[in-house]
Structures are given as C-alpha cells and as structure tokens.
Scaffold this motif. Structure first.
Motif, PDB file in Angstrom:
ATOM      1  N   PRO A  28       0.805  -1.217   0.000  1.00 18.65           N
ATOM      2  CA  PRO A  28       0.000   0.000   0.000  1.00 18.65           C
ATOM      3  C   PRO A  28       0.840   1.270   0.000  1.00 18.65           C
ATOM      4  N   ILE A  29       0.278   2.307  -0.585  1.00 25.20           N
ATOM      5  CA  ILE A  29       0.797   3.671  -0.505  1.00 25.20           C
ATOM      6  C   ILE A  29      -0.206   4.439   0.355  1.00 25.20           C
ATOM      7  N   PHE A  30       0.277   5.055   1.420  1.00 21.89           N
ATOM      8  CA  PHE A  30      -0.607   5.641   2.425  1.00 21.89           C
ATOM      9  C   PHE A  30      -0.676   7.166   2.331  1.00 21.89           C
ATOM     10  N   TYR A  31      -1.788   7.688   2.812  1.00 24.98           N
ATOM     11  CA  TYR A  31      -1.901   9.113   3.110  1.00 24.98           C
ATOM     12  C   TYR A  31      -1.025   9.413   4.333  1.00 24.98           C
ATOM     13  N   PRO A  32      -0.837  10.706   4.670  1.00 30.84           N
ATOM     14  CA  PRO A  32       0.061  11.057   5.778  1.00 30.84           C
ATOM     15  C   PRO A  32      -0.309  10.483   7.142  1.00 30.84           C
ATOM     16  N   ASP A  33      -1.549  10.009   7.321  1.00 32.60           N
ATOM     17  CA  ASP A  33      -1.878   9.403   8.612  1.00 32.60           C
ATOM     18  C   ASP A  33      -1.240   8.029   8.784  1.00 32.60           C
ATOM     19  N   GLY A  34      -0.683   7.492   7.697  1.00 27.70           N
ATOM     20  CA  GLY A  34      -0.016   6.195   7.764  1.00 27.70           C
ATOM     21  C   GLY A  34      -0.971   5.026   7.907  1.00 27.70           C
ATOM     22  N   GLY A 207      10.048   3.630   0.491  1.00 26.82           N
ATOM     23  CA  GLY A 207      11.132   2.988   1.218  1.00 26.82           C
ATOM     24  C   GLY A 207      11.259   3.457   2.647  1.00 26.82           C
ATOM     25  N   ILE A 208      10.174   3.962   3.227  1.00 24.20           N
ATOM     26  CA  ILE A 208      10.204   4.415   4.628  1.00 24.20           C
ATOM     27  C   ILE A 208      10.408   3.199   5.540  1.00 24.20           C
ATOM     28  N   GLU A 209      11.452   3.251   6.348  1.00 27.14           N
ATOM     29  CA  GLU A 209      11.761   2.103   7.213  1.00 27.14           C
ATOM     30  C   GLU A 209      11.808   2.437   8.697  1.00 27.14           C
ATOM     31  N   THR A 210      11.746   3.713   9.047  1.00 28.21           N
ATOM     32  CA  THR A 210      11.789   4.082  10.462  1.00 28.21           C
ATOM     33  C   THR A 210      10.773   5.172  10.750  1.00 28.21           C
ATOM     34  N   GLU A 211      10.418   5.292  12.021  1.00 29.30           N
ATOM     35  CA  GLU A 211       9.509   6.363  12.436  1.00 29.30           C
ATOM     36  C   GLU A 211      10.121   7.729  12.170  1.00 29.30           C
ATOM     37  N   GLY A 212      11.432   7.855  12.379  1.00 31.74           N
ATOM     38  CA  GLY A 212      12.098   9.124  12.143  1.00 31.74           C
ATOM     39  C   GLY A 212      12.009   9.557  10.693  1.00 31.74           C
ATOM     40  N   GLU A 213      12.214   8.619   9.767  1.00 30.95           N
ATOM     41  CA  GLU A 213      12.088   8.945   8.340  1.00 30.95           C
ATOM     42  C   GLU A 213      10.662   9.350   8.003  1.00 30.95           C
ATOM     43  N   PHE A 214       9.694   8.627   8.552  1.00 32.82           N
ATOM     44  CA  PHE A 214       8.283   8.916   8.286  1.00 32.82           C
ATOM     45  C   PHE A 214       7.906  10.313   8.764  1.00 32.82           C
ATOM     46  N   GLU A 215       8.235  10.632   9.998  1.00 29.83           N
ATOM     47  CA  GLU A 215       7.860  11.926  10.557  1.00 29.83           C
ATOM     48  C   GLU A 215       8.587  13.076   9.856  1.00 29.83           C
ATOM     49  N   THR A 216       9.861  12.854   9.514  1.00 29.18           N
ATOM     50  CA  THR A 216      10.622  13.916   8.849  1.00 29.18           C
ATOM     51  C   THR A 216      10.090  14.178   7.448  1.00 29.18           C
ATOM     52  N   MET A 217       9.771  13.113   6.702  1.00 32.57           N
ATOM     53  CA  MET A 217       9.253  13.317   5.345  1.00 32.57           C
ATOM     54  C   MET A 217       7.878  13.975   5.375  1.00 32.57           C
ATOM     55  N   LYS A 218       7.102  13.729   6.427  1.00 35.75           N
ATOM     56  CA  LYS A 218       5.840  14.471   6.572  1.00 35.75           C
ATOM     57  C   LYS A 218       6.119  15.955   6.779  1.00 35.75           C
ATOM     58  N   GLU A 219       7.093  16.267   7.630  1.00 40.01           N
ATOM     59  CA  GLU A 219       7.446  17.666   7.890  1.00 40.01           C
ATOM     60  C   GLU A 219       7.962  18.354   6.629  1.00 40.01           C
ATOM     61  N   LEU A 220       8.642  17.602   5.771  1.00 38.22           N
ATOM     62  CA  LEU A 220       9.204  18.177   4.550  1.00 38.22           C
ATOM     63  C   LEU A 220       8.164  18.357   3.447  1.00 38.22           C
ATOM     64  N   GLY A 221       6.965  17.798   3.658  1.00 42.16           N
ATOM     65  CA  GLY A 221       5.872  18.071   2.724  1.00 42.16           C
ATOM     66  C   GLY A 221       5.493  16.956   1.783  1.00 42.16           C
ATOM     67  N   ALA A 222       6.042  15.735   1.978  1.00 42.28           N
ATOM     68  CA  ALA A 222       5.635  14.628   1.121  1.00 42.28           C
ATOM     69  C   ALA A 222       4.131  14.383   1.261  1.00 42.28           C
ATOM     70  N   ASP A 223       3.502  13.959   0.166  1.00 41.62           N
ATOM     71  CA  ASP A 223       2.052  13.787   0.145  1.00 41.62           C
ATOM     72  C   ASP A 223       1.603  12.381   0.526  1.00 41.62           C
ATOM     73  N   PHE A 224       2.417  11.392   0.136  1.00 40.69           N
ATOM     74  CA  PHE A 224       2.068   9.992   0.366  1.00 40.69           C
ATOM     75  C   PHE A 224       3.315   9.236   0.824  1.00 40.69           C
ATOM     76  N   PHE A 225       3.083   8.021   1.402  1.00 43.73           N
ATOM     77  CA  PHE A 225       4.185   7.314   2.051  1.00 43.73           C
ATOM     78  C   PHE A 225       4.057   5.805   1.824  1.00 43.73           C
ATOM     79  N   GLN A 226       5.225   5.177   1.629  1.00 43.86           N
ATOM     80  CA  GLN A 226       5.253   3.741   1.352  1.00 43.86           C
ATOM     81  C   GLN A 226       6.538   3.162   1.928  1.00 43.86           C
ATOM     82  N   GLY A 227       6.446   1.980   2.522  1.00 43.61           N
ATOM     83  CA  GLY A 227       7.663   1.365   3.030  1.00 43.61           C
ATOM     84  C   GLY A 227       7.399   0.349   4.113  1.00 43.61           C
TER      85      GLY A 227
END
Length: 234
Positions: A28-34, A207-227
C-alpha cells in the motif's frame, strides 16, 4: 498464480504470457496518517527466480513487452480478486508501449470496472521520450495517472519529469535513508518537494523504514508514504 488463457489477446502473446510463472503481491501507498490507503502497488513475484533476474533475462531476449502486458492484465486480475477499491499502481517500462489492440482488449475485458490506475514508470532500461508522451496521452483518456518511480536513481531525473509530465513522483529510498539525522539533505529534499508541488506534482516518499524517516518526510511536505515501516508487501 496468474492465468491468461481467457484474455482477448493474440495467440502469440498468450503463448508468451503462459510461459511466465508469476504471482503479484501488493504494497500500500498511504496518506500522511499512515493508515488510510491511497493506492496499491502491484509487485511481480516470479516462482523460479528473482524479479530482477526475470527482467534481465527478458531484456536480453528483447521480450520486455511480454512483461509489460503481463503486468497490465495480471496485476489487474490480482487486484480485482483481492477486492481493492483504491488506485491500482502498476509498473511499466519507459521503453515499452501497449499496442492499440492490447488496450482495446483490456478495455473489453475490464470495461465494466472504472477504477483509475497509476502507470508507474520504472528507472530502466532506457527512456523513450516518444513513448513517454504517448503514455501521457493514453493516461489522460482514461483519467489514469502517471508516476515516476525511484526519482534520483538510474535514468529517473528532472529530464524524465520534463518528458513524462507525471502526476506523481516517488522519491527513492537512497535519498531519504536516515533523513531525520541529516539537516543538509533535509533542505535538499524540501527544495525538491517544493519544486514538484509548484508543478502540481504529488510526492511519494518510498522505502520508509523508520519512524524518524516517516515523521521527517511528513514535515518536509511529502504527500504519500510507502515502506516497510508502514506495511510490507503481501
């Protein structure tokens, strides 16, 4: 196991497809709520070799088109069997194009289903600007989307963005690994994401593999997340 016998395709392409022994898994590719799924990416899983080995073998035999057609029909078959409703994201080669006969066959076979797709252009083997432009036109006809996979690696750079005019760009994991620990790369990625947004292009952090990467990419403005941090393919 994907079966192709009942598809409205030529005997030659059906014979080539039935030589393949493959399944598909979905990530899955997720919205920012994960938690809320935006799309399901279909990933080919051969029975007797790694997918990169399969692609290399078919490229050597000049048969990548067979894999292109297999993914269009096979991934869609698996998607509907699973009962998904969100976008289906399928991988396509930037050097290959579905024929009109194949497109007509697909519409005939799946014509009752109106779910839009994401055509996700891979980073190999090479980019054909002409094919990229035709795929853009085909996508627009059916309200499908174009995505560029693995931006920042291989051939997928800003030249490809200019040629393909995608709706979505997927930032490769190599650019965001440990991004939460690197302020310099954070600013680089913020600029890249802002550039895409200025072009009305959505950004997937893949390729998000850690909580830190997930939270930082949200702060940087990414729209969707996968990993793997969010969910592994299954």
């Amino acid at each position: 196991m994907i079966y192709y016998d009942d598809l409205p395709l030529s005997k030659d392409i059906l014979a080539a497809l039935n030589e393949l022994k493959i399944d598909y898994v979905f990530q899955p590719i997720f919205y920012p709520d994960g938690k809320t799924v935006y799309a399901w990416e279909a990933l080919m899983r051969p029975h007797d070799m790694d997918v990169t080995e399969l692609i290399a073998e078919y490229e050597k035999q000049d048969k990548l088109h067979v894999l292109e057609v297999a993914t269009l029909f096979g991934a869609t078959q698996a998607y509907f069997i699973r009962g998904y409703k969100e976008y289906l994201s399928i991988n396509t080669f930037p050097s290959e194009l579905f024929s009109k006969e194949e497109i007509d066959a697909f519409i005939s076979y799946y014509g009752g289903h109106k779910n839009a797709m994401i055509l996700e252009s891979l980073e190999y083997p090479y980019l054909s600007v002409e094919i990229a432009q035709i795929k853009r036109k085909y996508a627009d006809i059916n309200n499908n989307l174009i995505a560029i996979d693995d931006f920042g690696t291989g051939i997928n750079n800003f030249d490809v963005i200019d040629a393909a005019k995608p709706n979505i760009v997927k930032i490769d994991r190599t650019l965001l690994t440990d991004i939460d620990k690197d302020t310099y790369r954070q600013e680089q990625l913020r600029e890249i994401i802002d550039t895409f947004h200025a072009r009305k292009i959505s950004v997937v952090a893949e390729g998000i593999e850690t909580e830190g990467e997930f939270e930082t990419m949200k702060e940087l403005g990414a729209d969707f997340f996968q990993g793997y941090y969010l969910k592994r393919p299954s």
